[in-house]
Write a protein that holds these residues in place. Sequence first.
Motif, PDB file in Angstrom:
ATOM      1  N   PRO B 170      32.401  56.583-128.256  1.00  0.00           N
ATOM      2  CA  PRO B 170      31.222  55.952-128.878  1.00  0.00           C
ATOM      3  C   PRO B 170      31.463  54.516-129.353  1.00  0.00           C
ATOM      4  N   LEU B 171      32.732  54.080-129.378  1.00  0.00           N
ATOM      5  CA  LEU B 171      33.014  52.707-129.819  1.00  0.00           C
ATOM      6  C   LEU B 171      32.752  51.686-128.720  1.00  0.00           C
ATOM      7  N   GLY B 172      32.510  52.159-127.509  1.00  0.00           N
ATOM      8  CA  GLY B 172      32.251  51.228-126.405  1.00  0.00           C
ATOM      9  C   GLY B 172      33.497  50.482-125.962  1.00  0.00           C
ATOM     10  N   VAL B 173      34.638  51.086-126.200  1.00  0.00           N
ATOM     11  CA  VAL B 173      35.889  50.443-125.793  1.00  0.00           C
ATOM     12  C   VAL B 173      36.535  51.264-124.685  1.00  0.00           C
ATOM     13  N   ARG B 174      37.611  50.743-124.148  1.00  0.00           N
ATOM     14  CA  ARG B 174      38.287  51.422-123.062  1.00  0.00           C
ATOM     15  C   ARG B 174      39.738  51.667-123.477  1.00  0.00           C
ATOM     16  N   LEU B 175      40.238  52.838-123.168  1.00  0.00           N
ATOM     17  CA  LEU B 175      41.656  53.095-123.386  1.00  0.00           C
ATOM     18  C   LEU B 175      42.419  52.757-122.114  1.00  0.00           C
ATOM     19  N   ALA B 176      43.694  52.432-122.257  1.00  0.00           N
ATOM     20  CA  ALA B 176      44.532  52.120-121.096  1.00  0.00           C
ATOM     21  C   ALA B 176      45.843  52.879-121.244  1.00  0.00           C
ATOM     22  N   GLN B 177      46.260  53.481-120.171  1.00  0.00           N
ATOM     23  CA  GLN B 177      47.448  54.339-120.262  1.00  0.00           C
ATOM     24  C   GLN B 177      48.617  53.828-119.421  1.00  0.00           C
ATOM     25  N   HIS B 178      49.782  53.833-120.049  1.00  0.00           N
ATOM     26  CA  HIS B 178      51.050  53.639-119.320  1.00  0.00           C
ATOM     27  C   HIS B 178      51.454  55.035-118.883  1.00  0.00           C
ATOM     28  N   CYS B 179      51.278  55.318-117.601  1.00  0.00           N
ATOM     29  CA  CYS B 179      51.502  56.694-117.145  1.00  0.00           C
ATOM     30  C   CYS B 179      52.955  56.951-116.793  1.00  0.00           C
ATOM     31  N   GLU B 180      53.657  57.579-117.690  1.00  0.00           N
ATOM     32  CA  GLU B 180      54.978  58.117-117.386  1.00  0.00           C
ATOM     33  C   GLU B 180      55.233  59.262-118.359  1.00  0.00           C
ATOM     34  N   ASP B 181      55.427  60.428-117.824  1.00  0.00           N
ATOM     35  CA  ASP B 181      55.777  61.578-118.640  1.00  0.00           C
ATOM     36  C   ASP B 181      57.266  61.453-118.956  1.00  0.00           C
TER      37      ASP B 181
END
Lengths: 325, 437
Positions: B170-181
């Motif tokens: 609802p904040l109108g923002v985007r998350l970004a992920q560094h994908c490494e388990d």
Amino acid sequence: MKSLRGQSLLSLEDLSREAIVEILDTAETFVEVNQRTIKKVPALKGRVVASLFFEESTRTRLSFETAAKRLSADVLSLAMASSSVKKGESLRDTIATVDALGIDAVVMRHHSSGAALQVSRYVPHVRVINGGDGQHQHPTQGLLDAFTVRQIVAEREGTRGPESGAELFQGLKILIVGDLRHSRVARSDVNAYVTLGAQVRVAAPGTLLPDDLSSWPVTVADNFEEALAWADVVGLLRLQQERGTGSYVPTLHEFTATHGLTIERAQRLNPATIIMHPGPINRGVEIDSRVVDRPSTAIDRQVTNGVPIRMAVLYLSVAGTGETI
Amino acid sequence: MSPLLLRQGLVVGTSSTRVADVLVDGGVIREIAERVAAPAGTTVMDVEGCWVGPGLVDLHAHLREPGREEAETIDSAARAAAIGGYSAVVAMPNTEPALDNAALVAYVLARGATTPIDVAVAGAITQGRRGELLAPMAEMAALGVRLFTDDGMGVQNPSVMRRALTYAKPLGVRLAQHCEDEALAAGGVMNEGALSSRLGLAGRPALSEEIMVMRDLELVRLTGCPLHFLHLSTARSLALVIAARREGLPVTCEVAPHHFTLDEGALSDFDPNFKVHPPLRATRDVEALRVALARGDVDAVATDHAPHAPELKDLPFDEAPAGMLGLEHAASLTYEALGVGEADPITFFSLLSRGPARIAQLRAQDERVRHGAHGAAMLEGEDANLVVFDPAQRWTVSRDSLQSRAVNTPYNHRAMTGRVRTLIAKGSLVVDEGRLT
């Protein structure tokens, strides 16, 4: 590399068969020196060899320093426990400091793979002899193992190593057992044996095989008992519990049950089978104590041979120049 | 700045190009036409043969301030970015301390405002980037933060990631992920494969990246919150995200120049300058990334510019920090990957400017946001954040002549084709003839 003369020894990967045979043959001439009352030759008189062991060692360090002294080199030996490394001095600065004292060669052991190669970039004018780097290479161990195998087989066949070159390795069956994943000894042994012409099989629990075994010039033994019967040489590897290897097998007991050289397995072996272990041994884990102490094992001979091999390596690397070959 | 006329460059729009004059005046694109008469006092630049497009936007730069100023400062990074053609960069939050609150975000924005380019901020998803408790994203969003990430490390706990997506939506923002388990990467220091096994270096398997991509695609499906995938490095990761985007999931992805120009073979000499996370991959992955770039399947090229002090990159390989410089050569490497003479200028600006500007919402005319609009369509009246890229210029990277404070470039001595000639940012001429003004 066609010859070690005048070169650093960082890995056995790029050493040719002739280069390895040259080292083994040179070592053979130093065996005799080690049997004299006065065990010393002036080959490296006035040369300075720094011995830098950033990781613990008993036999490799003693063996290298003995070798250097028998060649009459001066040895600068740095005990890490009391050095500035403990104060946080970097590898690069430590090497620069030692280099500033004036040295011809560095023998080093380090817990990081590639550290010896990195050091050779820092001090390109110094010969670097890798005494074991992380899980990468332990070239002098590979050489002394090959030397020991050749020596024993030659004795049995009534010949001498230097006359045979690499001939005695053709078709020789070598089984390497245990923690191949984490073992620098395994990597160097495989390089040496395969380059010399032997067939190599490996046996280990799945978790202790390297991630990409398909790129290794070896075959995997499906059946450990069968492989033991097949082998002329059984090389056991140490289970490196200090590297957390313990978690790769459910229990040490299970490892011994599936891949240990137990007394029962040893009794079924062909009496001529050569049993080797680079040490230090976890008695009762990779090998039963009673098997270690049998006269037929080559474990003590490996230690003894460490000195002439390291003399040969130091001699060729430090005294040799590229032009002589 | 006096009016500036860029004469006879190839003006690159969103769907077409044309040779034209571009007049910049008062911080905006005043006029674009086949021939523009220069008003009195106009500086005229002949840019024939060059591409004229929107200033580049980097979604992924580690500016190191606060905390690691010996490696880079906001100011030195901004200069490096300008030389690389960037009119805006997004500062990653893995500083010391992490950018996980409004006060620190305000500090970086204020410092950034004193540089010749726009510095936007990505806030942390979790407090201290520890992956446990949510950071105050709404307070940071109020300062204009539009992207949130714990980059350097992915959010490992799926429950925390789910909560972050649900909170952010609802904040109108985007998350970004560094994908490494990290559990599967198990402390590895390079790509897992034949080479890691030979070198005796612990491997980070491709799967450690892919498994988190798979997990997060499902979390996006569950929550509906937009998610950006940072520096994808394997063929499979990319294929997964592209397929999900086609399906309609609100996901975007970037690739980093080092992942489409270098493969794991570069590590054979244990040179820590080639150590990076995710690691340099197999040749087939590099090829897959290049194909996806040329096809327009990737939303953005982002540098993952990661300066490190020289003494840290001198450590033994397993102890050295991961990361490499990127801002000063990304445009040339992208041009090269797109095929040099064959390269499509529209794709080039889509990857390096318009795509990233859209993801970072740097086109929004939002009064809470201090910076101007980036990723221009090259229309009259737009903010004059513009770059002139000379595709014919050849040059050689030298670690001795970088703007960055650090020198950990993996491209030292590498010959390059194509270089940024001019950058106009925040209404000023920042780079002229490849030099800072």
